[in-house]
Design a protein around this motif. Structure first.
Motif, mmCIF file in Angstrom:
data_model
loop_
_atom_site.group_PDB
_atom_site.id
_atom_site.type_symbol
_atom_site.label_atom_id
_atom_site.label_comp_id
_atom_site.label_asym_id
_atom_site.label_seq_id
_atom_site.Cartn_x
_atom_site.Cartn_y
_atom_site.Cartn_z
ATOM 1 N N ASP A 51 0.845 -1.193 0.000
ATOM 2 C CA ASP A 51 0.000 0.000 0.000
ATOM 3 C C ASP A 51 0.878 1.240 0.000
ATOM 4 O O ASP A 51 1.754 1.400 0.867
ATOM 5 N N LEU A 52 0.638 2.134 -0.942
ATOM 6 C CA LEU A 52 1.432 3.356 -1.059
ATOM 7 C C LEU A 52 0.869 4.427 -0.134
ATOM 8 O O LEU A 52 -0.349 4.602 -0.023
ATOM 9 N N THR A 53 1.754 5.151 0.536
ATOM 10 C CA THR A 53 1.329 6.088 1.569
ATOM 11 C C THR A 53 1.682 7.541 1.282
ATOM 12 O O THR A 53 0.998 8.439 1.778
ATOM 13 N N CYS A 54 2.718 7.811 0.494
ATOM 14 C CA CYS A 54 3.153 9.197 0.309
ATOM 15 C C CYS A 54 3.993 9.316 -0.952
ATOM 16 O O CYS A 54 4.524 8.321 -1.464
ATOM 17 N N LEU A 55 4.120 10.542 -1.447
ATOM 18 C CA LEU A 55 4.981 10.811 -2.591
ATOM 19 C C LEU A 55 5.364 12.267 -2.606
ATOM 20 O O LEU A 55 4.752 13.107 -1.930
ATOM 21 N N ASP A 56 6.373 12.577 -3.416
ATOM 22 C CA ASP A 56 6.702 13.960 -3.751
ATOM 23 C C ASP A 56 7.457 13.943 -5.066
ATOM 24 O O ASP A 56 8.115 12.942 -5.418
ATOM 25 N N ILE B 99 9.594 10.415 -6.048
ATOM 26 C CA ILE B 99 9.965 9.507 -4.969
ATOM 27 C C ILE B 99 8.701 9.144 -4.209
ATOM 28 O O ILE B 99 7.857 9.998 -3.940
ATOM 29 N N SER B 100 8.549 7.864 -3.894
ATOM 30 C CA SER B 100 7.338 7.392 -3.227
ATOM 31 C C SER B 100 7.692 6.513 -2.040
ATOM 32 O O SER B 100 8.764 5.903 -1.984
ATOM 33 N N GLY B 101 6.769 6.451 -1.074
ATOM 34 C CA GLY B 101 6.912 5.595 0.088
ATOM 35 C C GLY B 101 5.681 4.729 0.259
ATOM 36 O O GLY B 101 4.568 5.121 -0.124
#
Length: 960
Positions: A520-525, A545-547
């Motif tokens: 499950d993806l939670t954040c990006l910028d 970049i993703s977390g």
């Protein structure tokens, strides 16, 4: 064609091209099912909140409103979840919960009457061994409009498919118009409903049911065919004993479809005798009288071993008997049959055989084997065969890793039968359209079609997330380059998607499936564009970049194929042409690999698969497809050689799901290791040189914020300060400050430490903690954001309060000299909030997201004292899904007032997770498209929002 579908707690209405025109908000649980009570006019939806809502258009057809809410009154009413719906004749609704089935009738023959109400006329609770899974309301007369007869009594059968592999049937009388005392929306269970029995035959859960009238024109045509056997002629004559009749199709987890034929019969006693004789002649079959039901009448059931041509069940109606026979067994799917839909049939079809070509006798089915099949009878005997087979049998259906290999969950015909639509397990839609008629015209791998069939081709439809959307971010601006030309979102559906406006249609479409993950993806910028510095670092335009719920951060770079798409459809040009061609995901892997095509134009052009490993040199695999090529390399070659033309997409430039998965992935260029738990948040600084990230934590050591250098992608420092999970990070626009907010109710401020006078030569990529605001809120702090001039910091909390902290002005200490009073290594925020307020729409609602507009307000509204020149605009998102805009001045805490509350389709149906304002750099182009003055690009503000309702919304704010 208007398509209705459920998406979390709201109902979406989309056009045939996939453009979502309306989103209906009202349910307080996930929407499980929808059905058209009156096509295009009245819609029914059922959800996990245990309610059935009836939606109607207003008089000018500009909006939809909920006109009535009904609930089951029998069974597990406290925890009821509406799982399936069936409708009939515009006046009957059947709803299935976990263990009950309820039928409601409208007080008028048509539900469009303004004073119509709904009354419960039948309800039944089933035992745990018979959990209902499918439902259908079947008019035994054979026509939907005749299901309710002129004399006030109509015969209707309720078919319920259950997990015991049986189809349970009840039948009853339905009055044309409810009595006045009954039409109050209450309960009026009719004693005329009775259990007819059960149909056996399936070997697993009965998943889907669909009915249609018997086609007399088709039967007359078959009867005239040479070689039509005497037994079929006798069967037709028996069916003529009464008027009407229906086919009921049932699909189950055993992978088979059964067609049940229901026709009027003569005399109950004669029929019972005929059933017994059938069983005796069949030899091996066994006749059984079921136990008496509540009304003391017997029901007849025949085992599966009986002859398919004979009666399986008798339904005793008010005026005649109806016999149920197994008409056909359709075998073609290799997995669960999950959906059935008959070709829509016009009233003239029964009396005009020449219309058979326009209204064919066809059944659409879908399965978890990733196929859609259109079945039709052919030949003298009318044998049902699969005439058209659609679907991506050898490709992904979209979604996360794993779910993209599963099949379809539902299917539907368009009103004219020229289009079919299926939705996959991974949340994707797949549309197919018949191009035209022509014998022998078919694509490679398609089922051969007959003379009456045309070629079916895939078509575009809407795309979107099918789980909570965790974060969104606009293209970043920096170093003189504009941003905001596209929007990227990440979701718990484990995908990252890029959205951009198409120049030809001025509509937003998904342009790239950036990442397909297994977590499950939670954040990006997105990293701001960066010029080549003294270190020789190249620019990083279109880098992301993703977390996710893993310990690793992943960095992606846009490939040439995606940049070509953005330029062709969105007019977005890149100044960095040197990139890899495309990317692919190897089997059993989570990382997308880069694929570089050589300059050779021959058919055997080489393909390079590049993989970057941290701490070591790059590894390049080159192959020409010869001997020894691995399976993964072969897949890379196939996808790299596939040339996709983005030009000439027509009126609807939307990409197909297969195109998004196969041609728009971004290659992964780096992995960042260091966190001990799943990533919670991240942020990139305005210079593009640093990335800050934090993970889920329960102690101070794990809760530290980590810094990463974007040139080498190695750690650049660790920032302590929190004792629990950091939920959001925010760099100031000048890049000198970093703020973190956490579940420990603290606000931590970090300042950049520098040496020397020159920013390029003397700058050190490190931050130091300078201030901690302990217990700044009473509960968890969910969000924070800096104003465009960094003068104010906003924080939002579960306590429902938004606080504004003013930045202090002073001198920089630590050898940096005077920096104009904008930065210091002493406390940089006032210890007490400059202003605090609660949302106007809900004083007790938790505030989950805040974001400052990218400019001051010049003129807002007409109310005195509201939105004066020099005012800020702050967007506020809440746990209920509400969104508000507030306006005020930094030097006057009493000036903050609610400017606007989003209404209609603008707010979300569940918690707002992130708010992002579009950068102003490219608003001039959008302003021109919207008919505004291009020179006043500051006049247009656009707000992107995402939430737990699976939605990404872009709202244009005018007149500010």
């Amino acid at each position: 064609m208007v398509v209705a579908y459920g998406a979390h707690e709201w109902v979406a209405l989309a056009t045939a091209e996939g453009e979502v025109r309306h989103s209906l908000r009202g349910h307080e649980g996930k929407v499980h099912c929808v059905a058209w009570l009156v096509p295009r006019q009245v819609l029914v939806s059922g959800a996990a909140d245990g309610t059935v809502r009836i939606w109607e258009q207003n008089k000018n057809r500009s909006a939809w409103m909920c006109t009535e809410i009904i609930r089951p009154t029998k069974g597990e009413t406290a925890t009821a979840s509406i799982n399936r719906l069936a409708v009939l004749g515009g006046c009957l609704i059947a709803a299935v919960t976990t263990l009950s089935v309820t039928v409601w009738q409208c007080s008028h023959s048509r539900c469009t009457d303004s004073d119509s109400t709904w009354t419960e006329i039948f309800a039944v609770v089933l035992p745990p061994t018979q959990i209902p899974y499918a439902v259908a309301l079947v008019p035994l007369s054979g026509q939907e409009d005749e299901g309710v007869e002129e004399d006030g009594i109509g015969e209707v059968a309720l078919f319920v498919g259950a997990v015991d592999a049986k189809i349970h049937i009840w039948n009853g009388r339905v009055p044309r118009k409810m009595k006045q005392e009954e039409g109050g929306g209450g309960k009026s269970t009719s004693p005329d409903w009775k259990r007819a029995g059960s149909l056996v035959g399936h070997q697993d859960w009965v998943r889907s049911l669909a009915w249609r009238p018997l086609s007399r024109a088709h039967e007359d045509h078959l009867q005239q065919q040479e070689g039509f056997e005497k037994r079929e002629q006798q069967q037709l004559q028996r069916g003529r004993a009464g008027d009407g009749g229906v086919w009921v199709a049932s699909g189950a987890h055993d992978g088979k479809i059964r067609l049940w034929r229901i026709e009027p019969m003569e005399g109950s006693k004669a029929l019972h005798a005929k059933v017994k004789e059938t069983v005796r002649k069949a030899g091996g079959g066994e006749y059984k009288d079921e136990e008496n039901n509540d009304d003391g009448e017997e029901r007849v059931r025949v085992d599966e071993e009986a002859d398919n041509d004979e009666v399986r069940l008798v339904i005793e109606g008010e005026q005649c008997k109806y016999g149920v026979r197994l008409d056909a067994l359709l075998v073609g799917h290799t997995d669960w049959v999950t959906g059935l839909c008959w070709h829509p049939q016009s009233k003239h079809f029964l009396s005009q055989p020449q219309q058979q070509e326009r209204q064919p006798l066809a059944l659409l089915s879908c399965s978890m084997d990733r196929s859609l099949i259109i079945w039709r009878p052919e030949g003298a005997r009318g044998v049902w065969t699969p005439r058209v087979r659609l679907g991506d049998l050898g490709a992904d259906l979209g979604g996360a890793v794993g779910s993209n290999l599963l099949g379809f969950m539902g299917c539907v015909f368009s009103a004219d039968g020229k289009k079919v639509l299926g939705h996959g397990f991974g949340g994707s839609f797949h549309a197919y359209e018949r191009e035209g008629k022509g014998e022998g015209v078919r694509e490679e791998g398609e089922e051969e079609e007959g003379e009456e069939e045309g070629r079916w081709v895939p078509g575009p439809f809407t795309t979107g997330h099918f789980e909570e959307v965790s974060d969104v971010q606009w293209e970043r601006s920096g170093k003189g380059r504009g941003g905001g030309r596209y929007l990227v979102s990440v979701s718990k559906d484990q995908t990252t998607r890029l959205w951009a406006r198409v120049v030809a249609t001025q509509r937003w479409h998904e342009m790239s499936r950036v990442q397909v993950h297994g977590y499950d993806l939670t954040c990006l910028d997105l990293l701001p564009p960066r010029r080549a510095g003294r270190e020789g670092i190249q620019g990083q335009e279109h880098r992301l970049i993703s977390g996710a719920d893993e310990k690793t951060l992943r960095v992606f770079d846009a490939p040439n194929k995606v940049l070509g798409l953005l330029e062709a459809l969105g007019g977005i040009r890149s100044v960095q042409p040197a990139r890899v061609e495309t990317a692919y995901i190897p089997a059993l892997a989570l990382s997308s690999k880069a694929v570089q095509i050589s300059s050779s134009t021959s058919s055997s052009s080489k393909v390079k698969v590049e993989e970057e490993e941290l701490g070591g040199g790059g590894m390049i695999l080159s192959t020409d497809g010869g001997a020894g090529t691995g399976k993964e390399d072969v897949e890379a070659i196939a996808k790299a050689r596939a040339r996709v033309s983005w030009e000439g997409r027509g009126k609807n430039p939307s990409l197909l799901e297969s195109e998004l998965v196969d041609h728009t992935l971004w290659p992964e260029i780096a992995k960042l290791y260091g966190h001990g738990n799943g990533i919670a948040c991240l942020a990139a600084d305005p210079t593009g040189r640093l990335v800050a990230s934090a993970c889920k934590a329960r102690d101070a050591e794990t809760a530290q914020v980590r810094l990463w250098d974007t040139g080498s992608w190695i750690g650049a420092g660790v920032l302590p300060g929190h004792e629990s999970t950091v939920v959001q990070l925010a760099f100031s626009h000048d890049g000198l400050l970093l703020v973190s907010v956490s579940k420990d109710r603290q606000v931590c401020v970090y300042a950049r430490a520098r040496k020397g006078e020159g920013e390029e030569e003397g700058e050190e990529q490190s931050f130091q903690p300078v201030q901690t605001l302990s217990k700044s809120h009473k509960r968890i702090i969910w969000s924070c954001d800096w104003s465009h001039d960094d003068a104010l910091l906003a924080t939002a909390s579960r306590d429902g309060v938004v606080k504004l902290w003013r930045r202090l002005v002073g001198k920089v200490e630590g050898g940096g000299g005077d920096r104009g009073g904008k930065h210091q290594l002493q406390p940089v925020l006032m210890p007490q909030a400059q202003a605090s307020f609660k949302p106007s729409s809900n004083k007790t609602d938790a505030v989950t997201a805040v974001a400052f507009a990218p400019r001051l307000v010049e003129q807002v509204g007409r109310k005195e004292g509201v939105g004066e020149d020099g005012s800020y605009i702050l967007a506020i998102g809440m746990e209920s899904g509400e969104v508000e805009l507030w306006s005020g001045r930094k030097d006057d805490e009493t000036s903050w007032r609610c400017l606007m509350v989003f209404e209609g389709s603008l707010p979300h149906a569940a918690a707002v997770r992130r708010l992002r304002w579009k950068p102003l750099a490219f608003n001039a182009d959008v302003a021109g498209a919207a008919g505004l003055n291009r020179e006043k690009e500051g006049e247009l503000l656009m707000l992107a929002s995402c939430g737990a309702d699976h939605a990404v919304k872009i709202t244009r704010i005018l007149n500010v």
